[in-house]
Each structure stands twice: as structure tokens, then as C-alpha cells.
Design a protein around this motif. Sequence first.
Motif, PDB file in Angstrom:
ATOM      1  N   MET A  44     -48.892 -48.980-101.527  1.00  0.00           N
ATOM      2  CA  MET A  44     -47.827 -48.889-100.504  1.00  0.00           C
ATOM      3  C   MET A  44     -47.509 -47.413-100.268  1.00  0.00           C
ATOM      4  O   MET A  44     -46.642 -46.835-100.907  1.00  0.00           O
ATOM      5  CB  MET A  44     -46.569 -49.611-100.978  1.00  0.00           C
ATOM      6  N   CYS A  45     -48.241 -46.861 -99.336  1.00  0.00           N
ATOM      7  CA  CYS A  45     -48.078 -45.446 -99.034  1.00  0.00           C
ATOM      8  C   CYS A  45     -47.105 -45.239 -97.878  1.00  0.00           C
ATOM      9  O   CYS A  45     -46.603 -44.134 -97.667  1.00  0.00           O
ATOM     10  CB  CYS A  45     -49.448 -44.920 -98.645  1.00  0.00           C
ATOM     11  N   ALA A  46     -46.866 -46.295 -97.118  1.00  0.00           N
ATOM     12  CA  ALA A  46     -46.026 -46.168 -95.915  1.00  0.00           C
ATOM     13  C   ALA A  46     -44.618 -45.718 -96.270  1.00  0.00           C
ATOM     14  O   ALA A  46     -44.075 -46.079 -97.315  1.00  0.00           O
ATOM     15  CB  ALA A  46     -45.975 -47.500 -95.182  1.00  0.00           C
ATOM     16  N   VAL A  78     -41.572 -46.665 -95.355  1.00  0.00           N
ATOM     17  CA  VAL A  78     -40.903 -47.771 -94.670  1.00  0.00           C
ATOM     18  C   VAL A  78     -39.441 -47.398 -94.464  1.00  0.00           C
ATOM     19  O   VAL A  78     -38.775 -46.945 -95.399  1.00  0.00           O
ATOM     20  CB  VAL A  78     -40.981 -49.061 -95.511  1.00  0.00           C
ATOM     21  N   SER A  79     -38.951 -47.602 -93.264  1.00  0.00           N
ATOM     22  CA  SER A  79     -37.549 -47.295 -92.998  1.00  0.00           C
ATOM     23  C   SER A  79     -36.664 -48.254 -93.799  1.00  0.00           C
ATOM     24  O   SER A  79     -36.848 -49.469 -93.739  1.00  0.00           O
ATOM     25  CB  SER A  79     -37.293 -47.460 -91.495  1.00  0.00           C
ATOM     26  N   ASP A  80     -35.750 -47.702 -94.583  1.00  0.00           N
ATOM     27  CA  ASP A  80     -34.898 -48.555 -95.417  1.00  0.00           C
ATOM     28  C   ASP A  80     -33.898 -49.355 -94.586  1.00  0.00           C
ATOM     29  O   ASP A  80     -33.426 -50.394 -95.015  1.00  0.00           O
ATOM     30  CB  ASP A  80     -34.132 -47.697 -96.428  1.00  0.00           C
ATOM     31  N   PRO A  93     -36.019 -55.295 -95.630  1.00  0.00           N
ATOM     32  CA  PRO A  93     -36.504 -55.749 -96.941  1.00  0.00           C
ATOM     33  C   PRO A  93     -37.314 -54.639 -97.597  1.00  0.00           C
ATOM     34  O   PRO A  93     -37.954 -53.837 -96.910  1.00  0.00           O
ATOM     35  CB  PRO A  93     -37.412 -56.939 -96.591  1.00  0.00           C
ATOM     36  N   ASP A  94     -37.269 -54.574 -98.923  1.00  0.00           N
ATOM     37  CA  ASP A  94     -38.126 -53.627 -99.643  1.00  0.00           C
ATOM     38  C   ASP A  94     -39.455 -54.342 -99.907  1.00  0.00           C
ATOM     39  O   ASP A  94     -39.544 -55.223-100.767  1.00  0.00           O
ATOM     40  CB  ASP A  94     -37.448 -53.195-100.949  1.00  0.00           C
ATOM     41  N   ILE A  95     -40.457 -53.967 -99.142  1.00  0.00           N
ATOM     42  CA  ILE A  95     -41.731 -54.698 -99.183  1.00  0.00           C
ATOM     43  C   ILE A  95     -42.343 -54.624-100.576  1.00  0.00           C
ATOM     44  O   ILE A  95     -42.779 -55.630-101.143  1.00  0.00           O
ATOM     45  CB  ILE A  95     -42.719 -54.118 -98.135  1.00  0.00           C
ATOM     46  N   LEU A  96     -42.331 -53.428-101.142  1.00  0.00           N
ATOM     47  CA  LEU A  96     -42.957 -53.223-102.452  1.00  0.00           C
ATOM     48  C   LEU A  96     -42.232 -54.025-103.535  1.00  0.00           C
ATOM     49  O   LEU A  96     -42.871 -54.676-104.370  1.00  0.00           O
ATOM     50  CB  LEU A  96     -42.954 -51.731-102.791  1.00  0.00           C
ATOM     51  N   GLY A 151     -47.060 -47.746-105.925  1.00  0.00           N
ATOM     52  CA  GLY A 151     -46.004 -47.319-105.002  1.00  0.00           C
ATOM     53  C   GLY A 151     -45.986 -45.811-104.890  1.00  0.00           C
ATOM     54  O   GLY A 151     -46.557 -45.102-105.730  1.00  0.00           O
ATOM     55  N   PHE A 152     -45.337 -45.310-103.880  1.00  0.00           N
ATOM     56  CA  PHE A 152     -45.147 -43.874-103.708  1.00  0.00           C
ATOM     57  C   PHE A 152     -43.669 -43.571-103.813  1.00  0.00           C
ATOM     58  O   PHE A 152     -42.824 -44.405-103.474  1.00  0.00           O
ATOM     59  CB  PHE A 152     -45.677 -43.413-102.340  1.00  0.00           C
ATOM     60  N   ALA A 153     -43.362 -42.390-104.273  1.00  0.00           N
ATOM     61  CA  ALA A 153     -41.965 -41.986-104.330  1.00  0.00           C
ATOM     62  C   ALA A 153     -41.860 -40.545-103.837  1.00  0.00           C
ATOM     63  O   ALA A 153     -42.465 -39.645-104.417  1.00  0.00           O
ATOM     64  CB  ALA A 153     -41.436 -42.088-105.755  1.00  0.00           C
ATOM     65  N   ALA A 154     -41.169 -40.392-102.735  1.00  0.00           N
ATOM     66  CA  ALA A 154     -40.930 -39.042-102.209  1.00  0.00           C
ATOM     67  C   ALA A 154     -39.537 -38.642-102.666  1.00  0.00           C
ATOM     68  O   ALA A 154     -38.557 -39.263-102.275  1.00  0.00           O
ATOM     69  CB  ALA A 154     -41.000 -39.067-100.683  1.00  0.00           C
ATOM     70  N   LYS A 202     -38.030 -46.189-110.307  1.00  0.00           N
ATOM     71  CA  LYS A 202     -38.644 -47.012-109.247  1.00  0.00           C
ATOM     72  C   LYS A 202     -39.727 -47.925-109.810  1.00  0.00           C
ATOM     73  O   LYS A 202     -39.863 -49.079-109.408  1.00  0.00           O
ATOM     74  CB  LYS A 202     -39.250 -46.113-108.164  1.00  0.00           C
ATOM     75  N   LYS A 223     -39.082 -51.808-109.208  1.00  0.00           N
ATOM     76  CA  LYS A 223     -39.940 -52.518-108.255  1.00  0.00           C
ATOM     77  C   LYS A 223     -41.121 -53.216-108.937  1.00  0.00           C
ATOM     78  O   LYS A 223     -41.962 -53.802-108.260  1.00  0.00           O
ATOM     79  CB  LYS A 223     -40.448 -51.546-107.182  1.00  0.00           C
TER      80      LYS A 223
HETATM   81  N1  CTP Z   1     -40.995 -49.182 -99.760  1.00  0.00           N
HETATM   82  C1  CTP Z   1     -41.163 -50.473 -99.286  1.00  0.00           C
HETATM   83  N2  CTP Z   1     -40.226 -51.030 -98.474  1.00  0.00           N
HETATM   84  C2  CTP Z   1     -39.100 -50.349 -98.158  1.00  0.00           C
HETATM   85  C3  CTP Z   1     -38.911 -49.041 -98.658  1.00  0.00           C
HETATM   86  C4  CTP Z   1     -39.882 -48.488 -99.455  1.00  0.00           C
HETATM   87  O1  CTP Z   1     -42.178 -51.098 -99.584  1.00  0.00           O
HETATM   88  N3  CTP Z   1     -38.212 -50.919 -97.380  1.00  0.00           N
HETATM   89  C5  CTP Z   1     -42.021 -48.613-100.651  1.00  0.00           C
HETATM   90  C6  CTP Z   1     -42.699 -47.392-100.128  1.00  0.00           C
HETATM   91  O2  CTP Z   1     -43.867 -47.716 -99.424  1.00  0.00           O
HETATM   92  C7  CTP Z   1     -43.017 -46.611-101.390  1.00  0.00           C
HETATM   93  C8  CTP Z   1     -41.917 -46.984-102.336  1.00  0.00           C
HETATM   94  O3  CTP Z   1     -41.360 -48.191-101.814  1.00  0.00           O
HETATM   95  O4  CTP Z   1     -44.221 -47.044-101.974  1.00  0.00           O
HETATM   96  C9  CTP Z   1     -40.849 -45.944-102.539  1.00  0.00           C
HETATM   97  O5  CTP Z   1     -40.135 -45.679-101.394  1.00  0.00           O
HETATM   98  P1  CTP Z   1     -38.987 -44.535-101.343  1.00  0.00           P
HETATM   99  O6  CTP Z   1     -38.566 -44.415 -99.931  1.00  0.00           O
HETATM  100  O7  CTP Z   1     -39.433 -43.330-102.066  1.00  0.00           O
HETATM  101  O8  CTP Z   1     -37.877 -45.128-102.230  1.00  0.00           O
HETATM  102  P2  CTP Z   1     -36.801 -46.202-101.954  1.00  0.00           P
HETATM  103  O9  CTP Z   1     -37.141 -47.354-102.810  1.00  0.00           O
HETATM  104  O10 CTP Z   1     -36.632 -46.444-100.501  1.00  0.00           O
HETATM  105  O11 CTP Z   1     -35.535 -45.524-102.547  1.00  0.00           O
HETATM  106  P3  CTP Z   1     -34.732 -44.245-102.064  1.00  0.00           P
HETATM  107  O12 CTP Z   1     -34.991 -44.106-100.582  1.00  0.00           O
HETATM  108  O13 CTP Z   1     -33.361 -44.569-102.421  1.00  0.00           O
HETATM  109  O14 CTP Z   1     -35.310 -43.095-102.848  1.00  0.00           O
END
Ligand code: CTP
Length: 399
Positions: A269-271, A273-275, A301-304, A318-321, A333, A337
Motif C-alpha cells: 500500500m504505497c498510495a 490515501v486521503s484520510d 476507511p483505512d484500506i490498509l 504499508g508506507f509511513a510518511a 502503525k 494496522k
Molecule cells: N492508508 C490506507 N488508507 C487510508 C490511509 C492510509 O490504506 N485511508 C495506508 C497508506 O497507503 C500507507 C499507510 O496506510 O501504506 C500509512 O499511511 P499514513 O498516511 O502515513 O498514516 P495514517 O495511518 O493515515 O496516519 P497519520 O496520517 O495520522 O500519520
Amino acid sequence: MLEGRKVILGVTGGIAAYKAAELVSRLRAERAAVKVVLTRAAQEFIQPLTMRVLAENEVYTGLFEGSEPLPHVRLAAEADLVVIYPATANLVGQAAWGLASDLLTTLLLTFQGPVVICPAMNAQMYNSTAVQENLRRLKERGYIVVPPETGRLACGEVGPGRLPAPEIVLEVIRGALVPKDLTGLTFLVTAGPTREPLDPVRYITNRSSGKMGYAVARAARDRGARVVLISGPTALPEPHGVAFIRVDTALAMREEVRKNFDAADVVVMCAAVSDYRPKEVHPEKMKKGAAEMAVTFVQNPDILAELGTLKRHQLLVGFAAESGSVLERAREKLRAKQVDLIVANDVRQEGAGFEADTNIVWLVFRDGRFLELPRMDKYLVAQRLLDAVLGLWKGGYGE
Ligand code: CTP
């Protein structure tokens, strides 16, 4: 990536032969050992001296010339790969029919490894039944044919026939030389941002370019995996050889991920994704009016995290920025997750994150171990990530 690999570059007599000089430089920059074979016609377009200087190696011009007569057997035995750039219609025909009229064609008959062939010629010649049949024969025999680009040709016509740029061929070469150690595995990779609409003309998005996810998809494909790439909107070309699905919103991405999850062995899951998404999507373009306005967002939804609860045999990456305390947050994370591996980066560092071609990451494992990688090209980061994934898949803890 190509360090120490032995590449024979065959150049035939087409107007695009000058581009071969650039390919030699690029191969040398990646520390490949390059030997150049020029056909007689190629020497009308480019000097052996140019190639000798760029390759820092001997240049071969014929079967009976130079200090070593009949060098084809030795050259073929030593090489890891042969690339013909550009390949004329004549070379394509000779190779297809197994003719051995000069050093290059003779070498092709002796060589056992991967051959990359890059046809470039006039569009009518390229489209002719004869050339197309010959290319098909070569493909059936396992040759890697890099199709020409469509554009303005040296003859003034517009059509297919232009020699692709060196970096495109370089990528094919890299792909041909990596071990096919992911054969039999299916990778589901997501990449890019998502777009959350406010009205028919406006949306909320983020700075993800998709480069890292596309690099993972290309690297997994190169190592023999079947790859499904689900991509948000990006400016990147669709990678060849992967099943490509384009989506817009987080909800659409989730739907496609869920559809493809059962068949996947590894999910990356590199995308970005808009939270959140705007609670209300206006059916008409919103008009300017009040001096201030507020938009209410609802959580996506948090897909991951969902995959973490659904997974059976799948390995989840998963990726974490992050912008500080990278390791700690990545570990949180990883637990929250239920994923197997987190690729974490500090987006504040130069040469890491969004639009850059390079990345600086930590691979963080479930058992608490982590691996810090130096700044490197995203494709190479992807390769190191795949090494780790393969290690985990085999039951150990890969690095
Ligand atoms: N991700 C996902 N679905 C979402 C948000 C994130 O699947 N709605 C996945 C991303 O693809 C990534 C990982 O979760 O692999 C981490 O996303 P990140 O934005 O770093 O973290 P969040 O879980 O959104 O937490 P925060 O923004 O609070 O750091």
C-alpha cells in the motif's frame, strides 16, 4: 544495479545510431562492462573511436578485423546480455532467419542469454508484413523487443519507428538481468494520491507523485511477479507488463483493492490515501459568495487497516510518511494496522518523499528490527524492499 554485468551493445546502421553513444554512457554510469559491436553500416553513422572512449573498452567491427579474429564465440560466452540499439530492418530479418553474415549476426547465433532488440526505421518499413512477421518470430524465440515510439521520423514522416530514449532501454536491460525470484507470486500495489471531490471542478488531494508505487510495481514485474497496480491520478506513464487500474477517490481505491485482494499474495500500500473526504459533494459548481466558508470532512476507511483484519495468507506492506520520530511512529502503525513490514520515511529530508526520484527509507519489521537504507533511486529502494518481502515470504526475516 548493473554493476559488473557484461553487456554487448550491437549498433546497426540507422540514423538513430548516434543515440547508442548515450546508451553506452548510461550503462557505464551504472558500472556495467560494455563491449560495442558496430556493423559496417553503423560505422557510416558513428565512429568506433567514440564508442571505444565511452565504453572504455575494445570495439568490435568485424569477424576478421582487429587483433582477435572470430571473436564471436568468446564474446558470446562472456556476456550476460546483448542489446541491439538501434536494430535496422535488415538486422531484424537476418536475426529472425538465423543468417550469419557478419560479427553481430554470428554472435546472436552463439549467444545463449537475454537479447534486447530495439527496431528503428521508417514507419512503412516497420509496419510492413515482412518486418512484423520477423519481429513476431523473434518474440516467440524469447527476444525482448522494445517497440519503437511514434513521432516525427528522420525521413520527415510521422509514424512508429523512432528509437526509444536510452533510459527506456536501460530499464528493459535492468529488468532482463534481475533474478526472476518472485515468479508465481501476485503483487497488489497501490500508488499515487487520491482525489476527493468538492464539486464537479474541485477536489482535495495531496502531493504524492506515484513514483515510489510505480517503482515497486515495475521492480516486482521485473522479478517475475504478476502485478496489479491500482493508481490514483498521476502524471506517470502506465508501466508495461502490469495489470493497470486507474481510480480517483479513496472509496474507489478501496473497492478495487478489495476486489483484487483474494488473488494477491503480497499487498504493497504505497498510495497516499486521503484520510478524509468532503462530507458533501455539490452536484453543481459552487459559486463564489460569502467571504468565508467551511467544509466538513468525514473520515475515509483505512484500506490498509481493513486488510490487516481480513488477511489470510497475504503479506502486507504499508508506507509511513512522517515528519519526526520516524521509527517510533512506524512501529505504532505496524502494530495498529497489523502489517508485516512498514517502509517509513522522513518527508522533511532532502532527497526523500513525494516528488523526488530518490528516497531515504527505513524498513521496519514486526520483530522490532529495522534496516536503514541510504538515499537511492526509488527503483533501487523498491528492489531492496522486494528482497525483504521475499525474505519474509520464505519464512525468515529478510533484509
Ligand atoms: N492508508 C490506507 N488508507 C487510508 C490511509 C492510509 O490504506 N485511508 C495506508 C497508506 O497507503 C500507507 C499507510 O496506510 O501504506 C500509512 O499511511 P499514513 O498516511 O502515513 O498514516 P495514517 O495511518 O493515515 O496516519 P497519520 O496520517 O495520522 O500519520
